[in-house]
Design an enzyme around this catalytic site. Structure first.
Site, short mmCIF file in Angstrom:
data_model
loop_
_atom_site.label_atom_id
_atom_site.label_comp_id
_atom_site.label_asym_id
_atom_site.label_seq_id
_atom_site.Cartn_x
_atom_site.Cartn_y
_atom_site.Cartn_z
N ASN A 271 -10.16 -0.62 -0.41
CA ASN A 271 -8.70 -0.72 -0.02
C ASN A 271 -8.11 -0.91 -1.35
O ASN A 271 -8.05 -2.02 -1.73
CB ASN A 271 -8.05 -1.52 1.17
CG ASN A 271 -6.62 -1.22 1.31
OD1 ASN A 271 -6.18 -0.77 0.44
ND2 ASN A 271 -6.30 -1.61 2.39
N HIS B 107 -4.50 6.87 4.04
CA HIS B 107 -4.86 5.54 3.53
C HIS B 107 -6.00 5.40 3.54
O HIS B 107 -6.57 5.24 4.79
CB HIS B 107 -3.72 4.62 3.98
CG HIS B 107 -4.00 3.15 3.39
ND1 HIS B 107 -4.02 2.97 2.05
CD2 HIS B 107 -3.54 2.01 4.04
CE1 HIS B 107 -4.14 1.49 2.02
NE2 HIS B 107 -3.81 0.96 2.97
N CYS C 37 1.08 -1.19 0.06
CA CYS C 37 -0.08 0.06 -0.08
C CYS C 37 0.83 1.44 0.11
O CYS C 37 0.38 2.31 -0.61
CB CYS C 37 -0.86 -0.05 1.14
SG CYS C 37 -2.09 -1.46 1.44
C1 LIG Z 1 -10.62 -6.56 9.24
C2 LIG Z 1 -11.44 -5.86 10.25
C3 LIG Z 1 -12.39 -4.98 9.50
C4 LIG Z 1 -12.04 -6.96 11.10
O1 LIG Z 1 -12.52 -6.04 12.13
P1 LIG Z 1 -12.80 -6.53 13.60
O2 LIG Z 1 -13.73 -5.82 14.33
O3 LIG Z 1 -11.33 -6.45 14.02
O4 LIG Z 1 -13.40 -8.09 13.48
P2 LIG Z 1 -12.76 -9.21 13.64
O5 LIG Z 1 -11.75 -10.01 12.78
O6 LIG Z 1 -12.51 -9.30 15.23
O7 LIG Z 1 -14.27 -10.14 13.59
C5 LIG Z 1 -15.18 -10.03 14.27
C6 LIG Z 1 -16.25 -11.27 13.84
O8 LIG Z 1 -16.54 -10.88 12.62
C7 LIG Z 1 -16.60 -11.91 11.75
N1 LIG Z 1 -16.41 -11.43 10.31
C8 LIG Z 1 -15.07 -11.05 9.59
N2 LIG Z 1 -15.47 -10.62 8.46
C9 LIG Z 1 -16.73 -10.78 8.25
C10 LIG Z 1 -17.48 -10.19 7.17
N3 LIG Z 1 -16.92 -9.98 6.01
N4 LIG Z 1 -18.56 -10.23 7.45
C11 LIG Z 1 -19.30 -10.61 8.46
N5 LIG Z 1 -18.68 -10.94 9.62
C12 LIG Z 1 -17.31 -11.03 9.49
C13 LIG Z 1 -15.66 -12.70 12.33
O9 LIG Z 1 -15.44 -14.11 12.05
C14 LIG Z 1 -15.81 -12.51 13.80
O10 LIG Z 1 -16.82 -13.44 14.04
P3 LIG Z 1 -16.64 -14.20 15.64
O11 LIG Z 1 -16.81 -13.12 16.61
O12 LIG Z 1 -17.98 -15.00 15.53
O13 LIG Z 1 -15.46 -14.93 15.45
C15 LIG Z 1 -10.39 -4.85 10.94
O14 LIG Z 1 -9.48 -5.92 11.96
C16 LIG Z 1 -9.36 -4.06 10.33
O15 LIG Z 1 -9.82 -3.33 9.25
N6 LIG Z 1 -8.20 -4.31 10.45
C17 LIG Z 1 -6.98 -3.54 9.56
C18 LIG Z 1 -7.05 -4.37 8.24
C19 LIG Z 1 -6.29 -3.49 7.19
O16 LIG Z 1 -6.27 -2.27 7.28
N7 LIG Z 1 -5.63 -4.26 6.43
C20 LIG Z 1 -5.10 -3.52 4.97
C21 LIG Z 1 -3.83 -2.99 5.56
S1 LIG Z 1 -3.11 -1.99 4.31
#
Ligand SMILES: CC(C)(COP(=O)(O)OP(=O)(O)OC[C@H]1O[C@@H](n2cnc3c(N)ncnc32)[C@H](O)[C@@H]1OP(=O)(O)O)[C@@H](O)C(=O)NCCC(=O)NCCS
Length: 325
Positions: free
Chosen positions: A282, A252, A113
């Site tokens: 993204n 970003h 990124c």
């Molecule tokens: C990925 C992201 C959105 C996930 O959000 P979060 O609040 O951390 O959510 P979690 O990963 O803890 O998941 C929470 C629940 O949602 C579920 N879940 C994950 N993706 C899902 C989706 N697309 N739809 C529905 N549910 C989803 C998970 O399975 C989990 O379920 P559980 O509680 O039953 O186990 C967040 O962590 C994030 O944006 N992180 C940064 C990633 C990033 O920026 N990456 C690019 C770098 S350049």
């Protein structure tokens, strides 16, 4: 006296738009979950046959037009991407051929990124050695080819888009005041694609799963905020600009909650922060140059603005740049 300036900007994305409702039909997710957790409503996804250079050339032509620079007068093309048309030749060389930028040198910048701002950093330093150069910096991805459409934890987050900027040294113009970068390879396994490299080459037993993005989202979240703040402070210090003087932020576009936390850290109202994650998701190295191009086109940034751009990504990598628009 000449300064390094942004002469032109441009952006392009596939016509095909995939909404959260479309994703609901193919995986166990919901519009509500995606919007609440990420701010994303839709993203552009390339159709079969569409490749990086198609969009890079379109973005580059817009940037060259705005700059009033001919492709034939480019000296250097830097392409920040992890999704070139081919492993060889480089994306920059593919773009060079399509633009007819015959006298340019082309090279890719592999920083996920952060690729566009890393490219700006390289351009800045080239221009300090040779102010007569015209440099095209591209950033973007067709990242959808690395998405596992059965993995809801990554597939909903990313989209395809490419942006470009032409930079040069001039007496007047939109000044690039500073660019700072950083990386930590020890954190590489937080966000990676295993295969296609020499560690996991393609053999007859090659597992397609190795071509997909893998991510530890929660851990990335923490590092994202910390490193974007740190590198932004370094860029501001090098530019001799205080946070109070910053009037616009182009962050970003990875997650709306990260963008909002960043605005809070910098004590800036969201009105001063550029957001298009709702329409693009993204796009990795595409987020910053596409946002910059849209910020210019919509007059979100105007002459007199002090603009902070900041990014993080796989590597992990991070970078920031300060512009006086
Ligand atoms: C990925 C992201 C959105 C996930 O959000 P979060 O609040 O951390 O959510 P979690 O990963 O803890 O998941 C929470 C629940 O949602 C579920 N879940 C994950 N993706 C899902 C989706 N697309 N739809 C529905 N549910 C989803 C998970 O399975 C989990 O379920 P559980 O509680 O039953 O186990 C967040 O962590 C994030 O944006 N992180 C940064 C990633 C990033 O920026 N990456 C690019 C770098 S350049």
């Amino acid at each position: 006296m000449k300064h390094n300036v942004i002469l032109g900007t441009g952006s392009a994305a596939p016509d095909n738009v995939v909404t959260n409702a479309d994703l609901e039909k193919i995986m166990d997710t919901s519009d509500e979950w995606i919007v609440q957790r990420t701010g994303i409503k839709s993203r552009h996804i390339a159709l079969p046959g569409e490749k990086f250079s198609d969009f890079a050339v379109s973005a580059a032509r817009q940037a060259l037009d705005m700059a009033g620079v001919e492709a034939a007068d480019l000296d250097l093309i830097l392409a920040g991407t992890i999704s070139p048309d081919h492993i060889m030749p480089s994306a920059a060389c593919s773009v060079q051929a399509l633009l007819g930028a015959d006298k340019a040198t082309g090279m890719d910048v592999c920083a996920a990124c952060s690729g566009f701002i890393y490219g700006l950093s390289i351009a800045d330093k080239y221009l300090k050695c040779d102010p007569d150069m015209n440099i095209l910096v591209i950033g973007g991805e067709i990242v959808s080819h690395h998405l596992d459409w059965e993995d809801r934890t990554t597939a909903v987050l990313f989209g395809d888009a490419v942006g470009a900027a032409v930079v040069g040294a001039r007496a007047d113009g939109h000044r690039l005041l500073s660019v700072e970068t950083g990386s930590d390879g020890n954190l590489g396994r937080l966000l990676y694609i295993e295969g296609l490299g020499s560690a996991t080459p393609v053999t007859k037993d090659f597992d397609i799963d190795n071509t997909y993005i893998k991510m530890k989202g929660r851990e990335i979240f923490k590092h994202a905020i910390k490193n974007m703040v740190e590198v932004s402070n370094r860029a501001l210090a090098r530019a001799g600009v205080t946070l109070d003087q910053v009037t616009k932020i182009i962050p970003h576009q990875a997650n709306m909650r990260i963008i909002e936390m960043l605005a809070k850290q910098f004590k800036k109202p969201m009105d001063d922060v550029f957001v298009n994650i709702d329409r693009y998701g993204n796009s990795s190295a595409g987020t910053i140059p596409v946002a910059l191009s849209e910020a210019v086109d919509t007059k979100f940034i105007e002459p007199g603005d002090i603009v902070l751009m900041t990014v993080f990504g796989g590597g992990l990598t991070w970078a920031a740049a300060v512009l006086e628009w």
